[in-house]
Design a protein around this motif. Structure first.
Motif, short mmCIF file in Angstrom:
data_model
loop_
_atom_site.label_atom_id
_atom_site.label_comp_id
_atom_site.label_asym_id
_atom_site.label_seq_id
_atom_site.Cartn_x
_atom_site.Cartn_y
_atom_site.Cartn_z
N SER A 267 0.84 -1.19 0.00
CA SER A 267 0.00 0.00 0.00
C SER A 267 0.87 1.24 0.00
N SER A 269 0.45 5.53 0.03
CA SER A 269 -0.47 6.66 0.18
C SER A 269 0.30 7.96 0.08
N THR A 807 -4.78 6.54 -1.71
CA THR A 807 -4.15 5.29 -1.31
C THR A 807 -4.29 4.27 -2.42
N ASN A 809 -3.61 0.24 -3.29
CA ASN A 809 -3.32 -1.09 -2.78
C ASN A 809 -3.00 -2.01 -3.95
#
Length: 810
Positions: A267, A269, A807, A809
């Protein structure tokens, strides 16, 4: 921001940024290597014929223990989680289906075997699942008793999940605890230190527990990006946790770190915080081995830029690594982190008052201390292990080290004796240099056994906490200013590198440690047993802890010991749980004590010179009820806490130390869950009365305790818009009624209400999950006194703050 300030801040930012980026850069090959390993595993699995995964075979037991089934979230909601908790957007489609054992996180990776499960007596890898809605967990760590479901917990406890932290974009622990009606801040928002009030009593930021161990959490601001849970236990906890480092009795806060889940995590961000802060957060987790017994998780954060405070600049960095090993009977974990926060050109402030009333609050963005700087740096490592020596019997141990350092204007950020026009005389600006070195250990045995119709869950635990501290100061002269039109205060020189030695500009003053000024040692041994009957419908918990408290103080210039204290105390606790109908309703009651350090009177002018006081014992009596509907949970608590302390009395030129006693009584209602598919709620209401029942000189007896409002309310809600797939809107309201900021009840700040709003959008871009978030705290940009720092001083809340993030993923 002046040109000179901007240049200086950029140089510092580049220096810190280079260090953080270097560490993050070193993490990149690790990520790539892990990706390659994952890809290799996938390729290998493609060359093998398909296999069937069987459930692990149960071992024969001398006497199997019955497991009580409890209502949980619907399977549709329980499965809607990603590695760190529920997905940012969950569109539930079914209701009513309950599961006895909901899946926590994604399913296990493909392979012949999954990760070895932890037994009920273990903690590592045994995180309680999230409740319906995913914002709060079903249970939490109850100190030495281990992880327990909230319906089997005879205390008021709330465990906030990483999913809630991510969705609210909570950058600090304060922003997480703004969801709790029993908690209020004891420092102004944005201050480099964060202290709290739980049930009206102070809990210092240096009294937080990390994975159940005191003394290892970051001092100053806690980075939330490496936390899986924030667990809040209301009320004293001497039996459960031992004495807090500085004697907090209102409650305890335990921080649970992120570890690798069963599915891979990658992930990234990027975020923005007003007025001009930009940051990046990287979260990578993998499991490896022939049955995923090895786990690694890395979290890296770098954030820099201007804050909502006029002309202030902040830099924050975090590198956190979590390793674990989970086999059939052995579980090990290691957590290590380094965090740093630098505050440039100012600080939020606290204010005391003089005259006939309280001055109106200035703009929350007003900066009274332009030119001052502060810095916190924390480095810690902790290791824990568990060994199942028999069926339902686990031995556990842990050890950890923390090195925490602070520099600059971290203390004394106050405007004293402010009159109605906002004028005050600042006594001085403080330039601090200090450190805290901590060694924390724990160990014990936890097990289960049956004796006829009764089941016992016993635990024997020992813990020790040793920490040494030092503080040296440089001071400026006094100055005059105004909270509405502040002047630039004089700057304080740094303290000398070596006592009685002049400062050398060619050698940074923080390279040499100051001499030790204090040493504390807390050691305890405890035993507790949970006796249950009728399929856990009746549970009784009883226990006793023997606590030893040792302290020493030293003179900074000479290193000579100036005071010592050594005492001990036995602390009992009793609790009862009754489920009269079924597992949906739980009635509970408890008696538990809290401990605060006693002292020895060392003032030779005192009439009771050399008198020694044992540790002060706070006592709580609490009753309550919990209702679990599977999709919505409620807790109603009634409590009374009495706390004794000492106060200095001067009469006729004579000084003496006499006892003081405060009593807080309250009612709490907490609610959380997802009562309607796509609608999630969290919050509650507290009514509390705090009274000084005994004062040292009689002047405050019967008066309201400072910093305690009658009413506190927090409500947060989310709604997944049915007509815009992937879109969730959210809002929060926080209310605090009027309160006194001083013990004499001269100065009363008015009630206040704050509104927050936000939205997020979840979608896929080229097969990659993406979540866009936008939050606005203090939506209407109100400025108000928000609470009490200590006796006589009021705090300020933050101005309107905008938070944006994206974000991805992978």
């Amino acid at each position: 921001m002046t040109k000179k300030h901007s240049k200086f801040s950029c140089l510092e930012s580049w220096s810190i940024g280079k260090k953080s980026l270097l560490v993050c850069g070193l993490g990149a090959p690790v990520v790539i290597a892990l990706e390659i390993a994952s890809a290799s595993a996938q390729n290998a699995s493609q060359t093998l014929p398909p296999v069937t995964v069987d459930a692990p075979r149960e071992k024969p037991q001398a006497k199997p223990l019955q497991q009580t089934q409890r209502p949980v979230a619907s399977s549709a909601r329980a499965s809607s989680v990603h590695p760190s908790g529920p997905r940012p957007h969950v569109a539930s489609t079914t209701r009513g289906a309950t599961s006895a054992a909901p899946q926590v996180g994604p399913p296990l990776l493909s392979g012949a075997n999954g990760v070895a499960p932890s037994p009920p007596t273990g903690e590592i890898g045994n995180l309680p699942p999230a409740y319906a809605g995913g914002e709060v967990a079903r249970g939490a760590r109850l100190g030495m008793l281990g992880n327990r479901d909230f319906m089997d917990t005879p205390f008021n406890v709330t465990s906030y999940t990483s999913a809630l932290i991510e969705n609210q974009q909570a950058r600090t622990l304060q922003q997480v605890l703004e969801n709790d009606p029993s908690v209020r801040m004891a420092t102004s928002a944005g201050h480099i230190r964060e202290n709290f009030r739980i049930r009206g009593f102070p809990v210092l930021g240096s009294e937080l527990a990390l994975n159940g161990m005191y003394g290892l959490a970051p001092d100053g601001h806690v980075p939330t990006e490496f936390l899986e849970r924030v667990e809040v236990l209301k009320g004293p906890g001497a039996l459960l946790n031992g004495m807090a480092p500085f004697g907090a009795v209102g409650g305890s806060i335990n921080l649970v770190t992120k570890h690798a889940s069963d599915a891979p995590i990658t992930s990234v961000s990027t975020d923005y915080t007003s007025s001009s802060q930009f940051g990046t957060h990287i979260d990578v987790g993998r499991r490896g081995g022939d049955h995923n017994q090895f786990g690694v998780r890395y979290n890296g954060v770098y954030r820099s830029g201007g804050t909502a405070l006029d002309e202030q600049w902040k830099v924050r960095g975090l590198n956190a690594l979590a390793l674990d090993f989970r086999e059939e009977r052995v579980r090990l974990s290691i957590d290590a982190y380094h965090s740093q926060e630098i505050s440039k050109n100012g600080s939020p402030f606290f204010a005391s008052f003089t005259g006939i009333g309280v001055a109106a609050a200035p703009s929350a963005s007003k900066n009274l201390f332009i030119g001052t700087n502060a810095r916190f740096e924390n480095a810690a490592v902790m290791a824990r292990g568990e060994l199942d020596i028999a069926e339902n019997v686990t031995v556990f141990a842990g050890i950890g080290f923390l090195d925490s350092r602070n520099f600059g204007f971290t203390n004394g950020t106050n405007a004293p004796s402010v009159n109605l026009l906002g004028n005050f005389t600042g006594p001085r600006i403080v330039n601090l240099r200090g450190y805290t070195n901590t060694l924390s250990t724990q160990g014990g045995i936890r097990g289960q056994l049956d004796t006829g119709p009764l089941r016992h869950q016993f635990v024997l635990s020992a813990s020790a906490l040793k920490f040494s501290q030092s503080s040296e100061f440089g001071f400026s002269g006094s100055y005059r200013s105004n909270i509405y039109v502040p002047v630039v205060p004089p700057q304080a020189p740094p303290p000398a590198v070596v006592p009685n030695t002049a400062f050398n500009p060619s050698r940074p003053y923080f390279e040499t440690d100051p001499r030790k000024t204090g040493e504390n040692y807390l050691a305890s041994l405890a035993f507790a047993d949970t006796i249950s009957a009728f399929d856990d419908r009746i549970q009784f918990i009883g226990g006793l802890r023997s606590q030893r408290v040792m302290t020493k103080t030293f003179q900074a210039n000479t290193g000579l010991e100036t005071n010592s204290y050594d005492s001990h105390r036995l602390s009992p606790a009793y609790a009862l749980i009754v489920k009269p109908f079924d597992n949906r309703l739980s009635l509970y009651a408890n008696y538990i004590e809290g401990l605060s350090q006693g002292l020895r009177v060392t003032n030779p002018l005192a009439t009771n010179f050399n008198e020694s006081f044992p540790p002060f014992v706070s006592k709580q009596i609490e009753t309550g009820a919990k209702l679990d509907l599977g999709v919505l949970a409620n807790t109603l608590s009634f409590y009374e806490i009495t706390q004794p302390t000492l106060s200095t009395v001067t009469s006729g030129g004579l000084i003496s130390y006499k006892p003081v006693r405060q009593r807080n009584q309250g009612i709490e209602w907490n609610v959380f869950g997802e009562p309607i598919p796509g609608v999630r709620v969290l919050g509650g209401v507290t009514y509390m009365v705090g009274v000084i029942t005994q004062s040292a000189d009689g002047k405050t007896t019967g008066k309201n305790a400072f910093g305690i409002p009658r009413w506190q309310a927090n409500f947060y809600g989310e709604w997944d818009l049915p007509y815009l797939v992937g879109v969730t809107v959210e809002g929060r309201v926080i209310y605090t009624s009027a309160l006194y900021v001083d013990s004499l009840n001269y100065y009363r700040i008015p009630e206040w209400t704050r509104f927050d709003a936000g939205a997020r959008y979840t979608t896929k871009i080229y097969g990659t999950d993406m979540t866009l978030r936008a939050n606005v705290n203090n939506l209407f940009n109100r400025s108000y006194w928000s609470g009490a720092f200590n006796d006589g001083f009021a705090t300020l809340d933050a101005p309107r703050t905008v938070l944006l993030s994206a974000t991805f993923n992978f």
